[in-house]
Design a protein around this motif. Structure first.
Motif, PDB file in Angstrom:
ATOM      1  N   SER A   1      13.282  72.085 138.409  1.00  0.00           N
ATOM      2  CA  SER A   1      12.879  70.964 139.245  1.00  0.00           C
ATOM      3  C   SER A   1      14.066  70.428 140.045  1.00  0.00           C
ATOM      4  O   SER A   1      15.160  70.261 139.523  1.00  0.00           O
ATOM      5  N   GLY A   2      13.823  70.175 141.323  1.00  0.00           N
ATOM      6  CA  GLY A   2      14.852  69.589 142.168  1.00  0.00           C
ATOM      7  C   GLY A   2      15.868  70.571 142.712  1.00  0.00           C
ATOM      8  O   GLY A   2      16.922  70.166 143.187  1.00  0.00           O
ATOM      9  N   ARG A   3      15.562  71.848 142.683  1.00  0.00           N
ATOM     10  CA  ARG A   3      16.498  72.861 143.209  1.00  0.00           C
ATOM     11  C   ARG A   3      15.745  73.807 144.134  1.00  0.00           C
ATOM     12  O   ARG A   3      14.624  74.219 143.851  1.00  0.00           O
ATOM     13  N   ALA A   4      16.414  74.162 145.236  1.00  0.00           N
ATOM     14  CA  ALA A   4      15.822  75.093 146.191  1.00  0.00           C
ATOM     15  C   ALA A   4      16.944  75.799 146.942  1.00  0.00           C
ATOM     16  O   ALA A   4      18.101  75.374 146.908  1.00  0.00           O
ATOM     17  N   THR A   5      16.570  76.872 147.612  1.00  0.00           N
ATOM     18  CA  THR A   5      17.476  77.591 148.494  1.00  0.00           C
ATOM     19  C   THR A   5      16.882  77.532 149.894  1.00  0.00           C
ATOM     20  O   THR A   5      15.683  77.741 150.074  1.00  0.00           O
ATOM     21  N   PHE A   6      17.722  77.226 150.875  1.00  0.00           N
ATOM     22  CA  PHE A   6      17.290  77.206 152.266  1.00  0.00           C
ATOM     23  C   PHE A   6      18.003  78.336 152.987  1.00  0.00           C
ATOM     24  O   PHE A   6      19.222  78.446 152.940  1.00  0.00           O
ATOM     25  N   HIS A   7      17.204  79.193 153.628  1.00  0.00           N
ATOM     26  CA  HIS A   7      17.738  80.344 154.347  1.00  0.00           C
ATOM     27  C   HIS A   7      17.800  79.999 155.835  1.00  0.00           C
ATOM     28  O   HIS A   7      16.830  80.187 156.567  1.00  0.00           O
ATOM     29  N   GLY A   8      18.939  79.468 156.258  1.00  0.00           N
ATOM     30  CA  GLY A   8      19.114  79.060 157.643  1.00  0.00           C
ATOM     31  C   GLY A   8      19.303  80.252 158.564  1.00  0.00           C
ATOM     32  O   GLY A   8      19.909  81.251 158.192  1.00  0.00           O
ATOM     33  N   THR A   9      18.754  80.132 159.763  1.00  0.00           N
ATOM     34  CA  THR A   9      18.893  81.168 160.786  1.00  0.00           C
ATOM     35  C   THR A   9      19.396  80.510 162.069  1.00  0.00           C
ATOM     36  O   THR A   9      19.642  79.302 162.114  1.00  0.00           O
ATOM     37  N   ARG A  10      19.498  81.285 163.099  1.00  0.00           N
ATOM     38  CA  ARG A  10      19.970  80.778 164.390  1.00  0.00           C
ATOM     39  C   ARG A  10      19.117  79.620 164.895  1.00  0.00           C
ATOM     40  O   ARG A  10      19.617  78.692 165.526  1.00  0.00           O
ATOM     41  N   GLU A  11      17.818  79.632 164.585  1.00  0.00           N
ATOM     42  CA  GLU A  11      16.930  78.569 165.062  1.00  0.00           C
ATOM     43  C   GLU A  11      17.230  77.221 164.420  1.00  0.00           C
ATOM     44  O   GLU A  11      16.758  76.195 164.890  1.00  0.00           O
ATOM     45  N   HIS A  12      18.028  77.196 163.361  1.00  0.00           N
ATOM     46  CA  HIS A  12      18.366  75.952 162.669  1.00  0.00           C
ATOM     47  C   HIS A  12      19.716  75.397 163.097  1.00  0.00           C
ATOM     48  O   HIS A  12      20.179  74.411 162.531  1.00  0.00           O
ATOM     49  N   THR A  13      20.347  76.030 164.054  1.00  0.00           N
ATOM     50  CA  THR A  13      21.705  75.634 164.420  1.00  0.00           C
ATOM     51  C   THR A  13      21.751  74.776 165.681  1.00  0.00           C
ATOM     52  O   THR A  13      20.857  74.819 166.514  1.00  0.00           O
ATOM     53  N   ASN A  14      22.834  74.038 165.788  1.00  0.00           N
ATOM     54  CA  ASN A  14      23.103  73.266 166.997  1.00  0.00           C
ATOM     55  C   ASN A  14      23.832  74.179 167.990  1.00  0.00           C
ATOM     56  O   ASN A  14      24.132  75.328 167.661  1.00  0.00           O
ATOM     57  N   PRO A  15      24.111  73.715 169.184  1.00  0.00           N
ATOM     58  CA  PRO A  15      24.785  74.577 170.163  1.00  0.00           C
ATOM     59  C   PRO A  15      26.171  75.075 169.719  1.00  0.00           C
ATOM     60  O   PRO A  15      26.685  76.034 170.272  1.00  0.00           O
ATOM     61  N   MET A  16      26.775  74.431 168.715  1.00  0.00           N
ATOM     62  CA  MET A  16      28.087  74.876 168.236  1.00  0.00           C
ATOM     63  C   MET A  16      27.982  75.940 167.145  1.00  0.00           C
ATOM     64  O   MET A  16      28.984  76.423 166.644  1.00  0.00           O
ATOM     65  N   GLY A  17      26.745  76.261 166.721  1.00  0.00           N
ATOM     66  CA  GLY A  17      26.545  77.342 165.770  1.00  0.00           C
ATOM     67  C   GLY A  17      26.420  76.944 164.312  1.00  0.00           C
ATOM     68  O   GLY A  17      26.256  77.800 163.452  1.00  0.00           O
ATOM     69  N   SER A  18      26.488  75.655 163.987  1.00  0.00           N
ATOM     70  CA  SER A  18      26.298  75.235 162.595  1.00  0.00           C
ATOM     71  C   SER A  18      24.937  74.548 162.452  1.00  0.00           C
ATOM     72  O   SER A  18      24.304  74.191 163.454  1.00  0.00           O
ATOM     73  N   MET A  19      24.477  74.376 161.212  1.00  0.00           N
ATOM     74  CA  MET A  19      23.152  73.811 160.977  1.00  0.00           C
ATOM     75  C   MET A  19      23.050  72.425 161.630  1.00  0.00           C
ATOM     76  O   MET A  19      23.921  71.583 161.456  1.00  0.00           O
ATOM     77  N   HIS A  20      21.992  72.213 162.371  1.00  0.00           N
ATOM     78  CA  HIS A  20      21.740  70.963 163.076  1.00  0.00           C
ATOM     79  C   HIS A  20      21.579  69.829 162.063  1.00  0.00           C
ATOM     80  O   HIS A  20      20.977  70.010 161.006  1.00  0.00           O
ATOM     81  N   GLY A  21      22.109  68.652 162.389  1.00  0.00           N
ATOM     82  CA  GLY A  21      22.013  67.498 161.493  1.00  0.00           C
ATOM     83  C   GLY A  21      20.588  67.118 161.161  1.00  0.00           C
ATOM     84  O   GLY A  21      20.274  66.730 160.040  1.00  0.00           O
ATOM     85  N   GLY A  22      19.695  67.227 162.135  1.00  0.00           N
ATOM     86  CA  GLY A  22      18.289  66.939 161.874  1.00  0.00           C
ATOM     87  C   GLY A  22      17.684  67.922 160.892  1.00  0.00           C
ATOM     88  O   GLY A  22      16.801  67.575 160.100  1.00  0.00           O
ATOM     89  N   CYS A  23      18.163  69.148 160.921  1.00  0.00           N
ATOM     90  CA  CYS A  23      17.702  70.160 159.972  1.00  0.00           C
ATOM     91  C   CYS A  23      18.152  69.793 158.554  1.00  0.00           C
ATOM     92  O   CYS A  23      17.384  69.900 157.610  1.00  0.00           O
ATOM     93  N   HIS A  24      19.404  69.338 158.409  1.00  0.00           N
ATOM     94  CA  HIS A  24      19.887  68.865 157.098  1.00  0.00           C
ATOM     95  C   HIS A  24      18.909  67.819 156.550  1.00  0.00           C
ATOM     96  O   HIS A  24      18.475  67.904 155.404  1.00  0.00           O
ATOM     97  N   ALA A  25      18.597  66.822 157.381  1.00  0.00           N
ATOM     98  CA  ALA A  25      17.743  65.719 156.950  1.00  0.00           C
ATOM     99  C   ALA A  25      16.339  66.192 156.585  1.00  0.00           C
ATOM    100  O   ALA A  25      15.769  65.758 155.581  1.00  0.00           O
ATOM    101  N   MET A  26      15.772  67.100 157.380  1.00  0.00           N
ATOM    102  CA  MET A  26      14.423  67.587 157.096  1.00  0.00           C
ATOM    103  C   MET A  26      14.374  68.410 155.819  1.00  0.00           C
ATOM    104  O   MET A  26      13.429  68.317 155.038  1.00  0.00           O
ATOM    105  N   VAL A  27      15.401  69.222 155.580  1.00  0.00           N
ATOM    106  CA  VAL A  27      15.474  70.007 154.344  1.00  0.00           C
ATOM    107  C   VAL A  27      15.579  69.057 153.150  1.00  0.00           C
ATOM    108  O   VAL A  27      14.887  69.221 152.140  1.00  0.00           O
TER     109      VAL A  27
END
Length: 140
Positions: free
Chosen positions: A33-59
């Motif tokens: 309980s309370g554990r998951a894995t998120f498989h981020g791809t290019r669609e989850h990144t900001n223009p600088m190439g790292s995970m978008h802050g909004g994506c962090h919050a939604m996950v």
């Protein structure tokens, strides 16, 4: 002056498919309980190439909501507040870990959600979320 050159243009999604197709389809809940894995791809990144802050919050919200439903023993859960601290850039596959910070009576749960590198050696972002049991409207 700094010149900003994005690595790619961000994708555009129809609003109603955003959470399911962009977030939920990339989450893998673990047996604990309370554990998951998120498989981020290019669609989850900001223009600088790292995970978008909004994506962090939604996950954090999606994994936290599943955790809160179990802890509060209710399917009628709503997110009341969220505060996210971004510590380090995230890329690719990350772990999501929830823990209870406290309760307010029986209807509200305060949860810490961490996004970290696999193995837990580095915390990438940390959120404090408050979930409550949604009050049902009474019929008069």
């Amino acid at each position: 002056s700094l010149l900003f050159m994005p690595k790619h243009d961000p994708p555009v999604y129809p609003e109603k498919s955003l959470v399911k197709e962009v977030i939920k389809d990339h989450l893998e809940f673990q047996g604990i309980s309370g554990r998951a894995t998120f498989h981020g791809t290019r669609e989850h990144t900001n223009p600088m190439g790292s995970m978008h802050g909004g994506c962090h919050a939604m996950v954090m919200e999606e994994v936290g909501k599943v955790f809160a439903k179990e802890e509060l023993q209710s399917d009628m859960i709503i997110l009341e507040s969220i505060q996210v601290e971004y510590l380090k850039e995230a890329n690719g596959t990350v772990e999501v870990v929830c823990e209870t910070l406290g309760r307010c009576e029986q209807e509200s749960l305060h949860v810490r959600v961490r996004i970290q590198r696999p193995g837990g050696d580095r915390i990438l972002s940390e959120g404090k979320l408050r979930f409550s049991i949604r009050a049902t409207k009474s019929k008069l």
